[in-house]
Design an enzyme around this catalytic site. Structure first.
Site, mmCIF file in Angstrom:
data_model
loop_
_atom_site.group_PDB
_atom_site.id
_atom_site.type_symbol
_atom_site.label_atom_id
_atom_site.label_comp_id
_atom_site.label_asym_id
_atom_site.label_seq_id
_atom_site.Cartn_x
_atom_site.Cartn_y
_atom_site.Cartn_z
ATOM 1 N N ARG A 15 37.416 38.925 56.223
ATOM 2 C CA ARG A 15 36.352 38.899 55.214
ATOM 3 C C ARG A 15 35.120 39.703 55.632
ATOM 4 O O ARG A 15 34.385 40.198 54.799
ATOM 5 C CB ARG A 15 35.881 37.455 54.954
ATOM 6 C CG ARG A 15 36.848 36.587 54.191
ATOM 7 C CD ARG A 15 36.135 35.305 53.742
ATOM 8 N NE ARG A 15 37.052 34.212 53.435
ATOM 9 C CZ ARG A 15 37.657 34.048 52.256
ATOM 10 N NH1 ARG A 15 37.456 34.914 51.295
ATOM 11 N NH2 ARG A 15 38.470 33.028 52.062
ATOM 12 N N GLY A 66 35.447 34.324 48.237
ATOM 13 C CA GLY A 66 35.505 35.790 48.324
ATOM 14 C C GLY A 66 34.285 36.544 47.835
ATOM 15 O O GLY A 66 33.969 37.609 48.366
ATOM 16 N N ASP A 107 42.590 39.595 39.524
ATOM 17 C CA ASP A 107 43.989 40.003 39.651
ATOM 18 C C ASP A 107 44.709 39.619 38.359
ATOM 19 O O ASP A 107 44.605 40.309 37.352
ATOM 20 C CB ASP A 107 44.554 39.306 40.891
ATOM 21 C CG ASP A 107 45.960 39.744 41.248
ATOM 22 O OD1 ASP A 107 46.439 40.725 40.671
ATOM 23 O OD2 ASP A 107 46.579 39.091 42.110
ATOM 24 N N GLU A 122 32.488 37.974 40.654
ATOM 25 C CA GLU A 122 33.800 37.780 41.280
ATOM 26 C C GLU A 122 34.119 38.986 42.161
ATOM 27 O O GLU A 122 33.736 40.113 41.849
ATOM 28 C CB GLU A 122 34.860 37.565 40.176
ATOM 29 C CG GLU A 122 36.276 37.363 40.629
ATOM 30 C CD GLU A 122 36.513 36.167 41.560
ATOM 31 O OE1 GLU A 122 35.804 36.044 42.567
ATOM 32 O OE2 GLU A 122 37.454 35.403 41.301
HETATM 33 P P1 IMP Z 1 43.679 35.768 39.903
HETATM 34 O O1 IMP Z 1 43.499 34.350 39.452
HETATM 35 O O2 IMP Z 1 45.130 36.154 39.958
HETATM 36 O O3 IMP Z 1 42.866 36.767 39.096
HETATM 37 O O4 IMP Z 1 43.222 35.832 41.386
HETATM 38 C C1 IMP Z 1 41.917 35.979 41.733
HETATM 39 C C2 IMP Z 1 41.697 35.566 43.182
HETATM 40 O O5 IMP Z 1 42.837 35.854 44.009
HETATM 41 C C3 IMP Z 1 40.564 36.370 43.750
HETATM 42 O O6 IMP Z 1 39.345 35.724 43.529
HETATM 43 C C4 IMP Z 1 40.925 36.444 45.203
HETATM 44 O O7 IMP Z 1 40.445 35.309 45.876
HETATM 45 C C5 IMP Z 1 42.429 36.426 45.223
HETATM 46 N N1 IMP Z 1 42.988 37.798 45.344
HETATM 47 C C6 IMP Z 1 43.582 38.533 44.370
HETATM 48 N N2 IMP Z 1 43.975 39.727 44.834
HETATM 49 C C7 IMP Z 1 43.610 39.759 46.137
HETATM 50 C C8 IMP Z 1 43.732 40.750 47.187
HETATM 51 O O8 IMP Z 1 44.253 41.873 47.014
HETATM 52 N N3 IMP Z 1 43.230 40.400 48.406
HETATM 53 C C9 IMP Z 1 42.628 39.200 48.647
HETATM 54 N N4 IMP Z 1 42.489 38.249 47.706
HETATM 55 C C10 IMP Z 1 42.982 38.529 46.464
HETATM 56 MG MG MG Z 2 38.030 34.876 44.769
#
Ligand code: IMP
Ligand code: MG
Length: 183
Positions: free
Chosen positions: A166, A45, A104, A100
């Protein structure tokens, strides 16, 4: 090519993103003056954000990538993160800036942070374009943040939904039947 019906609302236009990336680049260039940081992109991403950001940084830098995948259900992280691709170089004594796309729950970043911190870098900082703060569980520190965003599923500017969207130059909210999309 792009199913525009699925993209319900443009949250951040290309112009707004570019302006903010420029501001972040200015701030980072000031902070890293005279140093040569290793910019670490988290695949996949972050590559769009990273490529725009690095071209606007005035400090010299190196680029490397790390890739992880989290298991579990699409919208609920299991907390298990697997390393798919590690850095190509030794980063001991180096200034690492992790880039990053979106943070999330923070689980992915927490895992990567721990792994990189164990390699004795001179410093370790994070720049995140998007901060989905509502879902944060732990004490992750984001040194530079582009935008705080609401807890909705976003696509574009590197962010995907099942590997699609993307390439959109903007960030948009996805409209879907069950209110969320796969991570
Ligand atoms: P985390 O481990 O929950 O912080 O997730 C992080 C990863 O989840 C990011 O690097 C994204 O690849 C994916 N992600 C989280 N939220 C979104 C979103 O709203 N759209 C697309 N990918 C997301
Ligand atoms: Mg990511």
């Amino acid at each position: 090519m792009v199913n525009e019906e699925a993209v319900t609302e443009i949250l951040l236009s290309a112009e707004v993103i570019q302006r903010r990336v420029g501001e972040l680049a200015q701030e980072i260039s000031r902070d890293y003056l005279g140093r040569t940081p290793v910019l670490v992109g988290i695949l996949k991403g972050s590559f769009v954000f990273l490529s725009d950001l690095m071209r606007r940084l005035s400090c010299d830098l190196e680029v490397d990538f790390i890739s992880t995948s989290s298991y579990g259900q699409a919208t609920v992280s299991s907390g298990t993160v697997r390393l798919l691709k590690d850095l190509d170089r030794d980063v001991a004594g180096r200034h690492i800036l992790v880039a990053e796309d979106i943070v999330d729950s923070g689980l992915t970043l927490a895992y990567i942070w721990k792994s990189l911190a164990a390699r004795d870098p001179a410093s370790l900082s994070v720049v995140a374009l998007l901060d989905k703060k509502e879902r944060r569980s732990g004490g992750i520190v984001l040194d530079y943040v582009g935008f705080k965003v609401p807890d909705v599923f976003l696509v574009g500017y590197g962010l995907d939904c099942a590997e699609r969207y993307r390439g959109l130059p903007y960030v948009a909210a996805m409209g879907s039947r069950d209110g969320d999309g796969p991570a």
